[in-house]
Write a protein that holds these residues in place. Structure first.
Motif, short mmCIF file in Angstrom:
data_model
loop_
_atom_site.label_atom_id
_atom_site.label_comp_id
_atom_site.label_asym_id
_atom_site.label_seq_id
_atom_site.Cartn_x
_atom_site.Cartn_y
_atom_site.Cartn_z
N SER A 7 -18.90 41.51 -32.48
CA SER A 7 -18.42 40.78 -33.29
C SER A 7 -16.99 40.22 -33.05
O SER A 7 -16.24 40.83 -32.06
N GLY A 9 -14.66 40.18 -34.77
CA GLY A 9 -13.72 40.97 -35.20
C GLY A 9 -13.59 42.35 -34.34
O GLY A 9 -12.47 42.87 -34.28
N ARG A 13 -10.05 43.22 -32.33
CA ARG A 13 -9.38 44.84 -32.64
C ARG A 13 -9.42 45.28 -31.33
O ARG A 13 -8.48 46.35 -31.26
N THR A 19 -6.99 37.54 -29.59
CA THR A 19 -6.69 36.84 -30.69
C THR A 19 -6.24 35.30 -30.17
O THR A 19 -6.76 34.09 -30.78
N PHE A 29 -11.75 34.80 -36.26
CA PHE A 29 -12.13 36.27 -36.03
C PHE A 29 -11.65 37.00 -37.42
O PHE A 29 -11.82 38.12 -37.36
N CYS A 30 -10.90 36.21 -38.41
CA CYS A 30 -10.65 37.08 -39.47
C CYS A 30 -11.63 36.86 -40.71
O CYS A 30 -12.24 37.74 -41.08
N GLY A 33 -15.15 37.36 -39.17
CA GLY A 33 -15.18 38.21 -38.01
C GLY A 33 -16.36 38.99 -37.90
O GLY A 33 -16.41 39.58 -36.73
N ASN A 34 -17.11 38.78 -38.74
CA ASN A 34 -18.57 39.53 -38.71
C ASN A 34 -19.52 38.91 -37.75
O ASN A 34 -20.62 39.50 -37.40
N CYS A 187 -7.11 43.87 -42.91
CA CYS A 187 -8.18 42.77 -42.40
C CYS A 187 -7.97 42.70 -41.02
O CYS A 187 -7.06 43.39 -40.12
N ASN A 188 -8.85 41.84 -40.40
CA ASN A 188 -8.86 41.89 -38.77
C ASN A 188 -7.71 41.08 -38.21
O ASN A 188 -7.26 41.65 -36.98
N THR A 189 -6.87 40.21 -38.76
CA THR A 189 -5.85 39.60 -38.37
C THR A 189 -4.86 40.93 -38.31
O THR A 189 -3.95 41.16 -37.38
#
Length: 225
Positions: A7, A9, A13, A19, A29-30, A33-34, A187-189
């Motif tokens: 993913s 995300g 990470r 990013t 991606f936030c 992100g899935n 969150c992903n960000t």
């Protein structure tokens, strides 16, 4: 597992710099992100091959030349290594970290654990580091490359003092981020930001070590107090 089947995300990470790559291609991606990279690229009408290649390059950079004993390198090899591994990388890292920090502060600024002031601090660090690197590139490194390193006591002394200032700025960064500890519900960000901060901190510390303890010691050994 292929990058395509992970993913956005997960990749954001796990891989420092991902990013920035995703933002360039307008891949969310936030909030989304899935989605796998494969699906996200298909939906955006993008050729995934160049993106996968860039991710591979970023991944390789993590362990690039990690095992080499740089104390055995020539002066020219060491200067070139510092320029490509640290100076160029910092110039990529900091603008993206500032962008992510501003996004986190804008979205999560009402949370008590939000790193308020982090973006401004990173911008200040970027200005100071750019000034420092330019001095090395315009004055100190040409002296070393031309075999005049033994006459570089004064520039080296200045660079050592500025390194101490960078250390102070890293300590303030740690204070703003609870030692770069990612909140459980981030969150992903936010997660990508802290991954990038940890990588930047490791890179800057390695950068300073390589200069202070290897390159500078050849010409102006530090005074032991």
């Amino acid at each position: 597992m292929s990058y395509l089947d992970q993913s956005l995300g997960q990749l954001a990470r796990r891989i420092p710099g991902a990013t920035r790559l995703f933002d360039q291609h307008r891949l969310d991606f936030c909030c989304a992100g899935n989605r796998t990279l494969r699906r996200a690229a298909q939906e955006a009408g993008l050729d995934s091959e160049p993106i996968v290649h860039e991710l591979h390059v970023l991944q390789l950079r993590i362990g690039e030349q990690a095992d080499r004993d740089w104390s055995q390198a020539t002066d020219l090899e060491l200067v070139d290594h510092i320029l490509t591994r640290y100076h160029a990388v910092h110039r990529e890292q900091l603008p993206e970290l500032v962008r992510l920090a501003r996004r986190v502060e804008h979205v999560h600024g009402d949370r008590p654990n939000c790193p308020l002031g982090l973006a401004d601090h990173l911008e200040a660090m970027a200005l100071e580091l750019e000034s420092h690197m330019r001095k090395e590139e315009l004055v100190l490194f040409p002296m070393i490359s031309q075999g005049q390193g033994v006459r570089a006591d004064m520039p080296i002394s200045v660079m050592r003092m500025e390194h101490e200032s960078h250390g102070e700025e890293l300590r303030k960064l740690a204070e703003l981020t609870n030692d770069i500890t990612t909140p459980r519900d981030a969150c992903n960000t936010w997660r990508a930001l802290y991954l990038g901060l940890r990588t930047f901190r490791e890179d800057l510390m390695a950068h300073i070590h390589t200069e202070n303890n290897i390159l500078f010691e050849r010409f102006a050994p530090a005074q032991i107090h």
